[in-house]
Structures are given as C-alpha cells and as structure tokens.
Design a protein around this motif. Structure first.
Motif, PDB file in Angstrom:
ATOM      1  N   ILE A  49       5.483  -8.087   6.144  1.00  0.00           N
ATOM      2  CA  ILE A  49       4.167  -8.560   6.593  1.00  0.00           C
ATOM      3  C   ILE A  49       3.496  -7.499   7.451  1.00  0.00           C
ATOM      4  N   ARG A  50       4.256  -6.920   8.377  1.00  0.00           N
ATOM      5  CA  ARG A  50       3.692  -5.906   9.267  1.00  0.00           C
ATOM      6  C   ARG A  50       3.208  -4.685   8.492  1.00  0.00           C
ATOM      7  N   VAL A  51       4.030  -4.195   7.597  1.00  0.00           N
ATOM      8  CA  VAL A  51       3.671  -2.986   6.849  1.00  0.00           C
ATOM      9  C   VAL A  51       2.453  -3.257   5.960  1.00  0.00           C
ATOM     10  N   LEU A  52       2.401  -4.422   5.324  1.00  0.00           N
ATOM     11  CA  LEU A  52       1.265  -4.764   4.472  1.00  0.00           C
ATOM     12  C   LEU A  52      -0.031  -4.807   5.290  1.00  0.00           C
ATOM     13  N   LEU A  53      -0.003  -5.500   6.427  1.00  0.00           N
ATOM     14  CA  LEU A  53      -1.194  -5.590   7.265  1.00  0.00           C
ATOM     15  C   LEU A  53      -1.602  -4.225   7.808  1.00  0.00           C
ATOM     16  N   ALA A  54      -0.611  -3.398   8.170  1.00  0.00           N
ATOM     17  CA  ALA A  54      -0.916  -2.065   8.693  1.00  0.00           C
ATOM     18  C   ALA A  54      -1.607  -1.213   7.635  1.00  0.00           C
ATOM     19  N   PHE A  55      -1.167  -1.325   6.380  1.00  0.00           N
ATOM     20  CA  PHE A  55      -1.815  -0.550   5.324  1.00  0.00           C
ATOM     21  C   PHE A  55      -3.235  -1.046   5.054  1.00  0.00           C
ATOM     22  N   ILE A  56      -3.453  -2.343   5.198  1.00  0.00           N
ATOM     23  CA  ILE A  56      -4.813  -2.871   5.042  1.00  0.00           C
ATOM     24  C   ILE A  56      -5.729  -2.287   6.112  1.00  0.00           C
ATOM     25  N   VAL A  57      -5.239  -2.255   7.360  1.00  0.00           N
ATOM     26  CA  VAL A  57      -6.033  -1.693   8.455  1.00  0.00           C
ATOM     27  C   VAL A  57      -6.257  -0.197   8.234  1.00  0.00           C
ATOM     28  N   LEU A  58      -5.232   0.488   7.714  1.00  0.00           N
ATOM     29  CA  LEU A  58      -5.377   1.916   7.453  1.00  0.00           C
ATOM     30  C   LEU A  58      -6.532   2.177   6.487  1.00  0.00           C
ATOM     31  N   PHE A  59      -6.650   1.350   5.455  1.00  0.00           N
ATOM     32  CA  PHE A  59      -7.747   1.540   4.508  1.00  0.00           C
ATOM     33  C   PHE A  59      -9.089   1.086   5.089  1.00  0.00           C
ATOM     34  N   LEU A  60      -9.065   0.185   6.061  1.00  0.00           N
ATOM     35  CA  LEU A  60     -10.304  -0.200   6.731  1.00  0.00           C
ATOM     36  C   LEU A  60     -10.842   0.928   7.609  1.00  0.00           C
ATOM     37  N   LEU A  61      -9.966   1.853   7.991  1.00  0.00           N
ATOM     38  CA  LEU A  61     -10.410   3.003   8.786  1.00  0.00           C
ATOM     39  C   LEU A  61     -11.316   3.935   7.979  1.00  0.00           C
ATOM     40  N   TRP A  62     -11.129   3.934   6.664  1.00  0.00           N
ATOM     41  CA  TRP A  62     -11.824   4.916   5.838  1.00  0.00           C
ATOM     42  C   TRP A  62     -13.344   4.829   5.954  1.00  0.00           C
TER      43      TRP A  62
END
Length: 527
Positions: A49-62
C-alpha cells in the motif's frame, strides 16, 4: 547478495596494532526469527500500500515540475527562476515530496541546528550518503540545487524533477563535462546570493554509515564557505543502507516500507569558512571538512573511495582496490569446483610460454565457455590474443592458501627473473645469486598480477629501487626484502597475500578480508 561473517574487516597493518575502521562498503542485515515474521506480515500488508501510494504521489509531482520550466528557453534557464512559477511550483513540489516520504514510512524528520542563508554558505555538503532515501535532506534545506548525472534526464519523472531543480548536470561520456560543471558550480556559488544553495553529497556514492568515504573536491572548488549537514537514521534496525555489498534496491525499499515508523535526523553544523590555504587547495579543504563531520558523527574518516566502479583505498601514493581482481579468478575456479592448488601449472621459470584460450581451458580443466572467457580476460593478452602461462602460474599460486609470503615471492622471482648476460656462463655455479635478476618488465608484471598496480607506476618504482645499486635488476634477497619491508607495498603484500586470508576453495562463498575491507564473494545485484 551472499552474506559473509561479521568482523571480516582486516587491518592494513599486521597485528598487533590499532583496530581497523569498519568497512564502509558492506552492509549486512541480520534479522532474528521474530523480525522475519514481522517483516513477512508487514511486508505483505503495509509495504504494498505504501509503495503504491508513494508512486502515485511521485507521478503527481510531474505536472508541477513541468509547469515551472514550460515555455522557458535554455538561456532563461541559465538564471534562477522567480515569480509565480517559483512560488506555485516550488511549494507544490515541496509539499508533495514530504507526502511521498511520509507514505514510505518516514513519519518524522527531526531537524537540529539552523540552516545558514545562501549568503553565509552558498554550498551545503551532506554526509554520510548511505541510501537512495537521502534526498529527504532536500526538504529541510528548502529544495537546494543538486548535481546529477546527465543520463538521469531520460528517466521518467526524475528527469522532469531535475529540470525543475535546475540541477547541474555532469556527463560521464563527455570529457569536457567536468570542466563545465566546475565552472557552473563556481558561478552559482559566487553569485552573491542570487542563486539558491547547491547541495552536494561529497562522498559520491553510498556507504553503510559506519565510516565516511573520502570527500571528492567538487563541492569545495569554489573556495566559498560551506555548511556541513549530517544525516542519521536512528532506527532500531538499519533497513535503509544501500552499500556496494548488501541488500539491493527492491529489498531496501520493501524492508523500509515495512517498518511501522522510520525516523531521520538532519543536523546543520556551523558554517565552515576556509582558510586561504584551503581556498587554494580544494582537496585540503575537502579533507578538513570530512574530519569535522566524522568527528561530529562519531565515526572514522577514511581514504576509501570509488574509482570507476571499484572501491579503493589510498595507501600513501597508491590507490589499491579493496578487493584484488585476482580473486575473480579464484571465484571462477571455485564455481567450477576446482582448487587453485590442485591445478598443474607446469610453468618454466624464466621463460615465457604463450597459450591460447583453448589451451588455458584445458590446463585449468574448465569446460564452461563463459567461465573460461571470464578467467582468461583477467590476464594481459598480446596482439595475437595469447597470455603468458607464467602469469597463470603465479596467479594460481597466490590463490593457493598453502604458500607463505616468502614462498610466493620466491616463486614469483623464479618465474620472472632473467639471466644477466655477462654472467650467463656462471649460471651453473650461482643457482640463485646475482646471476638472475628481476628486471622492470617482470617486476611490473608481478605487482600488476598480485596487487593490481599499474605497469607504468610499477616500472617507476623498480627504477627507484635499483638506484641504490649499480645493477638494473633486483636480486631475490632484494625483492623479498622489498615485499616485506617496503613502507607501502610491504603492507599490501602482507595483507593481500597472507595465507590465512586467501580464499577457501572448499567454501564457495568464503572470500577473505584485506586492506581495510571485508569483501565477501558476491552474487551480482539482481535488483
């Protein structure tokens, strides 16, 4: 990664002596049975769950990163971005970055000390650099500019963030790139506060936090004041370290995300203002700042560093690999089920015998083509692709734990010493007297095979050793005296080639320690 026994950090100087510093290149993670159960449960529930949410936030940074530089020319990007782009995009990236690390389990970032202004310290230097989580230090530093490889621009999202950051880019494929980076660092550092601070990880690579690697001089070339920044992960279990030997990327990420709570401490030390001598000498400046930071961390400052892809230690004027390439041949033999001492070399002393790769395979009883090619590539080949079998004989003898240093150096001398022309007729009367001498080519071959010393440096050393006498070569006694008592090479011979530390052929994963480093026989990182 294969794990070795703890404490395999051999002293450079023969015991007795001061205890050697810990090996900064190897990280061993030992889990109890209860910890394994905990990580299995949390790794199955919390980590995904943590890794999935972190990757979503990473792409929101773009979008924020893209918006800051959208429509700007390269000329405009040579100056710091200001106005609404700076306000909106900077705060957006800062907030989302904090959320990203929070989702990965870094619930607390504890800050000690006070960050200096860009006028007080244009450059920040952070250490120890131990993990790919270390960019978390950018958050309490208000997203300073960084130095990164130009190749990272092609990585999705990461490339956009580097453009957003107006990072200073260095290319490993462009010889002029480093000079341009130095000029750009100096330009920004001396801009009088116009540019934000520049953050460096002066070690240049990751270690295990047990010692500081040698600082590279890039952060100190401008000769301006710097502020040291310490990074600590005061957690009960070190899951964050990503060293040369140890858990890979996926394992570090998964274990850290499985922790209920990870803490990071960021401490700002007082600004270090260079003396006139340090301003003129970036290496001196770097070494002094390294000592200050090591003292504050309570860990040793070492001369260990990476040269290319190999970890090395500086001994006097020498740079020596922590793990000699000679051991690569030992690993190939052990994988093939062979012991170096059981291979019949049949090398003729004093005379070269050039062999092909096929004959090499027959002599060493190797059948796997990949193993043969890997072992054969260790030796220097001539224009026809042949190697001198004396090189093979000496390498196998060095890997054989049954020989003492005296026996090994005697064999090396016998293999590579040559008859002196004027005394050739007396060779029957003088079996090992001055009639046979070790000349520069043989001397450099021995040092290159056993210690990895470059041929030009070894030939220069040979000339220095021969200056004391009228001969152009070394006798057996002189060579053995050199291998034991030379202030630098004597220590290396004694450490690299001590029989008690040579690889054990019966244990596929046992590799000895040497020269300030415990280096276990690794499997290649698969992460």
């Amino acid at each position: 990664m294969s794990q070795g026994s703890p404490g395999d950090w051999a002293p450079l100087y023969p015991t007795p002596g001061p205890p050697a510093p810990p090996n900064p290149f190897v990280h061993e993670l030992h889990l109890s049975r209860l910890q394994r159960v905990k990580f299995c449960l949390l790794g199955a529930l919390l980590a995904p769950i943590r890794v999935l949410l972190a990757f979503i936030v990473l792409f929101l940074l773009w979008p924020f990163a893209w918006l800051q530089v959208a429509g700007l020319t390269e000329e405009q990007l040579q100056e710091p971005i200001t106005g609404w782009r700076k306000t909106v995009c900077h705060n957006g990236v800062l907030g989302l970055s904090r959320l990203l690390f929070f989702l990965l389990g870094f619930l607390r970032i504890r800050v000690r000390g006070q960050r200096a202004s860009r006028l007080q310290a244009p450059v920040l230097v952070a250490a120890p650099h131990s993990t790919f989580f270390d960019p978390i230090v950018l958050l309490p530093c208000d997203l300073p500019k960084v130095v990164s490889r130009a190749e990272n621009l092609s990585v999705p999202v990461i490339g956009a963030l580097l453009r957003f950051n107006q990072a200073i880019l260095v290319s490993r494929h462009d010889p002029a790139s480093r000079r341009r980076v130095v000029e750009e660092v100096r330009r920004r550092a001396t801009s009088g506060g116009k540019w934000p601070q520049v953050l460096f990880f002066p070690e240049g690579t990751c270690s295990n936090k047990k010692a500081l690697l040698k600082f590279k001089p890039g952060a100190f070339i401008a000769g301006v004041p710097v502020q040291p920044v310490l990074i600590r992960y005061p957690n009960s279990l070190d899951t964050t370290s990503w060293a040369w030997r140890g858990p890979g990327v996926l394992k570090v990420l998964w274990l850290t995300a499985s922790q209920p709570c990870s803490i990071v401490d960021v401490e700002f030390l007082p600004v270090y203002r260079p003396s006139p001598e340090e301003s003129r000498d970036p290496t001196l400046y770097a070494n002094n700042v390294q000592r200050v930071m090591a003292q504050a961390l309570g860990i040793p400052a070492t001369e260990c560093e990476f040269v290319g892809s190999l970890p090395v230690i500086v001994v006097g004027r020498l740079k020596v690999a922590l793990e000699p390439q000679l051991w690569e041949l030992g690993r190939v033999l052990r994988k093939a089920g062979l012991s170096p001492g059981c291979v019949d070399t049949e090398a003729e002393p004093g005379r070269s015998r050039m062999i092909s790769q096929e004959e090499f395979a027959r002599q060493l009883q190797l059948s796997d083509p990949q193993m043969v090619a890997g072992a054969f590539s260790y030796f220097q080949q001539d224009a026809r692709g042949l190697v001198d079998f004396r090189d093979v004989a000496l390498a196998l003898a060095a890997l054989d734990g049954g020989r003492s240093l005296e026996e090994l150096t005697r064999l090396a001398f016998e293999l590579f010493a040559e008859e002196k022309e004027k005394q050739a007729e007396e060779k029957e009367k003088q079996a090992e007297g001055p009639g046979r001498l070790l000349y520069k080519d043989g001397f450099s071959t021995i040092l290159h095979l056993l210690l990895g010393s470059p041929h030009p440096a070894a030939r220069t050393l040979h000339a220095e050793l021969c200056q004391a006498g009228a001969r152009q070569g070394l006798s057996l006694c002189e060579f053995q005296d050199f291998s034991v008592h030379h202030p630098l090479h004597g220590k290396l011979f004694g450490t690299y080639l001590r029989p008690s530390q040579t690889p054990n052929a019966s244990s596929p994963d046992s590799v000895p320690a040497l020269a300030n480093g415990a280096v276990q026989a690794p499997k290649q990182k698969g992460d």
